[in-house]
Design a protein around this motif. Structure first.
Motif, PDB file in Angstrom:
ATOM      1  N   SER A 213       0.812  -1.209   0.000  1.00 45.36           N
ATOM      2  CA  SER A 213       0.000   0.000   0.000  1.00 45.36           C
ATOM      3  C   SER A 213       0.850   1.266   0.000  1.00 45.36           C
ATOM      4  CB  SER A 213      -0.933   0.012   1.211  1.00 45.36           C
ATOM      5  OG  SER A 213      -0.179  -0.047   2.416  1.00 45.36           O
ATOM      6  N   ASP A 214       2.176   1.124   0.081  1.00 46.47           N
ATOM      7  CA  ASP A 214       3.055   2.294   0.014  1.00 46.47           C
ATOM      8  C   ASP A 214       4.406   1.849  -0.538  1.00 46.47           C
ATOM      9  OD1 ASP A 214       5.155   1.794   2.210  1.00 46.47           O
ATOM     10  OD2 ASP A 214       3.282   1.576   3.333  1.00 46.47           O
ATOM     11  N   ILE A 215       5.237   2.824  -0.885  1.00 41.42           N
ATOM     12  CA  ILE A 215       6.575   2.530  -1.412  1.00 41.42           C
ATOM     13  C   ILE A 215       7.635   3.163  -0.518  1.00 41.42           C
ATOM     14  CG2 ILE A 215       5.871   2.169  -3.811  1.00 41.42           C
ATOM     15  CD1 ILE A 215       6.711   5.100  -4.350  1.00 41.42           C
ATOM     16  N   ALA A 216       7.345   3.260   0.772  1.00 42.50           N
ATOM     17  CA  ALA A 216       8.274   3.880   1.708  1.00 42.50           C
ATOM     18  C   ALA A 216       9.648   3.231   1.618  1.00 42.50           C
ATOM     19  CB  ALA A 216       7.734   3.762   3.130  1.00 42.50           C
ATOM     20  N   GLY A 217      10.672   4.046   1.463  1.00 37.62           N
ATOM     21  CA  GLY A 217      12.042   3.573   1.344  1.00 37.62           C
ATOM     22  C   GLY A 217      12.437   3.174  -0.060  1.00 37.62           C
ATOM     23  N   LEU A 218      11.479   3.087  -0.973  1.00 41.54           N
ATOM     24  CA  LEU A 218      11.759   2.655  -2.348  1.00 41.54           C
ATOM     25  C   LEU A 218      11.489   3.762  -3.371  1.00 41.54           C
ATOM     26  CD1 LEU A 218      10.107  -0.887  -2.187  1.00 41.54           C
ATOM     27  CD2 LEU A 218      12.566  -0.393  -2.232  1.00 41.54           C
ATOM     28  N   GLU A 219      11.205   4.970  -2.892  1.00 49.23           N
ATOM     29  CA  GLU A 219      10.807   6.042  -3.793  1.00 49.23           C
ATOM     30  C   GLU A 219      11.848   6.318  -4.876  1.00 49.23           C
ATOM     31  OE1 GLU A 219       8.977   7.017   0.281  1.00 49.23           O
ATOM     32  OE2 GLU A 219      10.900   6.252  -0.495  1.00 49.23           O
ATOM     33  N   THR A 220      13.124   6.349  -4.494  1.00 45.64           N
ATOM     34  CA  THR A 220      14.180   6.656  -5.458  1.00 45.64           C
ATOM     35  C   THR A 220      14.267   5.572  -6.526  1.00 45.64           C
ATOM     36  OG1 THR A 220      15.455   7.888  -3.813  1.00 45.64           O
ATOM     37  CG2 THR A 220      16.638   7.090  -5.747  1.00 45.64           C
ATOM     38  N   ARG A 221      14.187   4.314  -6.105  1.00 43.93           N
ATOM     39  CA  ARG A 221      14.278   3.216  -7.059  1.00 43.93           C
ATOM     40  C   ARG A 221      13.060   3.184  -7.984  1.00 43.93           C
ATOM     41  NH1 ARG A 221      17.026   0.478 -10.623  1.00 43.93           N
ATOM     42  NH2 ARG A 221      16.490  -1.748 -10.768  1.00 43.93           N
ATOM     43  N   VAL A 222      11.869   3.423  -7.444  1.00 45.90           N
ATOM     44  CA  VAL A 222      10.667   3.456  -8.285  1.00 45.90           C
ATOM     45  C   VAL A 222      10.795   4.549  -9.342  1.00 45.90           C
ATOM     46  CG1 VAL A 222       8.204   4.015  -8.286  1.00 45.90           C
ATOM     47  CG2 VAL A 222       9.118   2.409  -6.604  1.00 45.90           C
ATOM     48  N   ALA A 242       8.448  11.255  -7.929  1.00 44.86           N
ATOM     49  CA  ALA A 242       8.275  10.281  -6.841  1.00 44.86           C
ATOM     50  C   ALA A 242       7.064  10.645  -5.997  1.00 44.86           C
ATOM     51  CB  ALA A 242       9.537  10.225  -5.985  1.00 44.86           C
ATOM     52  N   ALA A 243       6.802  11.949  -5.859  1.00 48.30           N
ATOM     53  CA  ALA A 243       5.656  12.393  -5.070  1.00 48.30           C
ATOM     54  C   ALA A 243       4.340  11.987  -5.716  1.00 48.30           C
ATOM     55  CB  ALA A 243       5.704  13.913  -4.887  1.00 48.30           C
ATOM     56  N   TYR A 244       4.330  11.798  -7.031  1.00 47.04           N
ATOM     57  CA  TYR A 244       3.107  11.317  -7.673  1.00 47.04           C
ATOM     58  C   TYR A 244       2.774   9.921  -7.169  1.00 47.04           C
ATOM     59  CZ  TYR A 244       0.107   9.101 -11.113  1.00 47.04           C
ATOM     60  OH  TYR A 244      -0.901   8.389 -11.704  1.00 47.04           O
ATOM     61  N   PHE A 245       3.745   9.018  -7.214  1.00 47.63           N
ATOM     62  CA  PHE A 245       3.485   7.627  -6.812  1.00 47.63           C
ATOM     63  C   PHE A 245       3.097   7.543  -5.340  1.00 47.63           C
ATOM     64  CE2 PHE A 245       6.103   7.219 -10.609  1.00 47.63           C
ATOM     65  CZ  PHE A 245       5.462   6.212 -11.292  1.00 47.63           C
ATOM     66  N   SER A 246       3.886   8.159  -4.479  1.00 48.87           N
ATOM     67  CA  SER A 246       3.582   8.087  -3.050  1.00 48.87           C
ATOM     68  C   SER A 246       2.315   8.854  -2.719  1.00 48.87           C
ATOM     69  CB  SER A 246       4.767   8.609  -2.232  1.00 48.87           C
ATOM     70  OG  SER A 246       5.088   9.942  -2.591  1.00 48.87           O
ATOM     71  N   GLY A 247       2.078   9.965  -3.414  1.00 45.95           N
ATOM     72  CA  GLY A 247       0.901  10.778  -3.137  1.00 45.95           C
ATOM     73  C   GLY A 247      -0.393  10.097  -3.535  1.00 45.95           C
ATOM     74  N   VAL A 248      -0.411   9.436  -4.687  1.00 49.66           N
ATOM     75  CA  VAL A 248      -1.609   8.713  -5.114  1.00 49.66           C
ATOM     76  C   VAL A 248      -1.910   7.584  -4.139  1.00 49.66           C
ATOM     77  CG1 VAL A 248      -2.540   7.189  -6.902  1.00 49.66           C
ATOM     78  CG2 VAL A 248      -1.442   9.344  -7.548  1.00 49.66           C
ATOM     79  N   LEU A 249      -0.884   6.843  -3.717  1.00 51.17           N
ATOM     80  CA  LEU A 249      -1.093   5.751  -2.769  1.00 51.17           C
ATOM     81  C   LEU A 249      -1.669   6.257  -1.451  1.00 51.17           C
ATOM     82  CD1 LEU A 249       2.185   3.765  -3.461  1.00 51.17           C
ATOM     83  CD2 LEU A 249      -0.135   2.959  -3.933  1.00 51.17           C
TER      84      LEU A 249
END
Length: 370
Positions: A213-222, A242-249
């Motif tokens: 449900s989140d990409i915490a710690g993986l934002e740079t790699r995503v 990166a804020a798009y992916f984490s923000g949508v989640l």
């Protein structure tokens, strides 16, 4: 009395007022607010609403940006643009105002419940007039409607304006989940496709799949995977962050999740997905350029998503735009979309009409279109 306004933040409209026009649309207020907050470079967001008696009765998102006309050119058109840009680097780059969102599946036009069909052209005309006026104030010469569903072509034609040129948009691929299990799905495919897919899925032995449900710690790699995927694409319009992916989640909570693909401890693929009670919507699939194809990751992700639909009781897998030949082979149908464009200067608009065959081409033969 009908009134219109154009605002620069969806929060100026409010969640209840906006979503009241969209009947639980997945790409509704929360999604658009996350896009707005994501800091996509080069975009200014707009939201146009029509109100009657203080209530929002029609709405659509929009955006302003510098647009390079070779984004969707034919090959011949790209050669002409490349030659022109050697003399004038800014040639074929225009200030664009478009109804729709670069991050949404269609134009996102909505009406309040109970609005009669014969009133919708009036409300659409009011929205478009207000948006065009805002675009003129911002110096936008090129106007567009992005990905209007082809099924709504009669509504747009009812505007009665011949100045907008119609061009093929990017259809959306959809797979009906009307089979009981994966074996039922495989039975729908041709023998050759079935055999090829089973062979490709042997890569699952080396790939670890995680639903998060989140990409915490993986934002740079995503973001690295997204940028690699974007660099391989011929269609490069918006650039996500990166804020798009984490923000949508975060914004969509249980309506959004990621499927992550690992080889050992290395993340080699990421798929951002949205869902409601009926649809699994595939927003972005990103993979490493070397190990992704080597592990048949596209096909692994496809079957993973079909399996998720079955497990969650969903009725349709919407796999989005592009890659149509493969999606058709895997059993999808296409839902058509249209683009409309015009330039505020009549002479330029006539030139665009003449050049339309170079400025856009049908992205895929509409075999199986719905």
């Amino acid at each position: 009395m009908l009134e219109t306004r154009v605002v620069s933040s969806i929060h100026e409209v409010g969640r209840a007022a906006w979503d009241g026009c969209f009947a639980d649309r997945l790409e509704g207020f929360d999604y658009l607010a996350a896009v707005e907050a994501a800091g996509l470079p080069g975009f200014s967001w707009r939201y146009v609403v029509a109100e009657a008696g203080g209530k929002v009765v029609a709405a659509a998102p929009g955006f302003f940006t510098d647009y390079s006309l070779d984004t969707t050119l034919t090959e011949g058109g790209r050669r002409l643009v490349a030659a022109a840009r050697r003399l004038a680097p800014r040639a074929f780059t225009v200030r664009l105002a478009a109804l729709g969102s670069p991050c949404a599946e269609d134009v996102g036009l909505g009406f309040a419940p109970g609005i009669a069909a014969d009133r919708k052209p009036e409300l659409l005309r009011a929205l478009l007039t207000a948006f065009e006026a805002a675009a003129a104030r911002e110096g936008c010469g090129l106007l567009a409607i992005k990905d209007a569903p082809a099924a709504d072509r009669g509504l747009w034609a009812a505007l009665g304006s011949p100045s907008y040129q119609l061009a093929p948009g990017m259809p959306v691929a959809e797979l009906d989940i009307d089979f009981p299990d994966l074996e039922g799905y495989f039975a729908r495919l041709s023998a050759a496709t079935r055999k090829d897919l089973r062979r490709k899925l042997k890569a699952l032995d080396a790939v670890r799949v995680e639903v998060r449900s989140d990409i915490a710690g993986l934002e740079t790699r995503v973001l690295e995977l997204y940028q690699q995927t974007r660099a391989r694409s011929n269609l490069q319009f918006e650039e996500l962050t990166a804020a798009y992916f984490s923000g949508v989640l975060a914004a969509l909570a249980d309506r959004a999740f990621c499927v992550l693909y690992f080889v050992g401890d290395d993340l080699i693929g990421c798929n951002l997905l949205l869902q409601d009670d009926e649809v699994l919507l595939d927003k972005f699939f990103c993979m490493e350029g070397d190990r992704g194809p080597a592990h048949n990751l596209y096909f692994v992700s496809w079957i993973t998503n079909v399996r998720l639909c079955l497990e969650r009781g969903l009725r349709r897998y919407q796999s989005g735009q592009a890659g149509y030949a493969t999606k058709l082979r895997l059993g999808s149908r296409l839902r058509g979309a249209d683009m409309y464009f015009r330039h505020r200067r009549p002479l330029v608009n006539r030139a665009l009409k003449w050049a339309a065959p170079l400025l856009a081409e049908d992205p895929v033969p509409m075999r199986g279109a719905a």
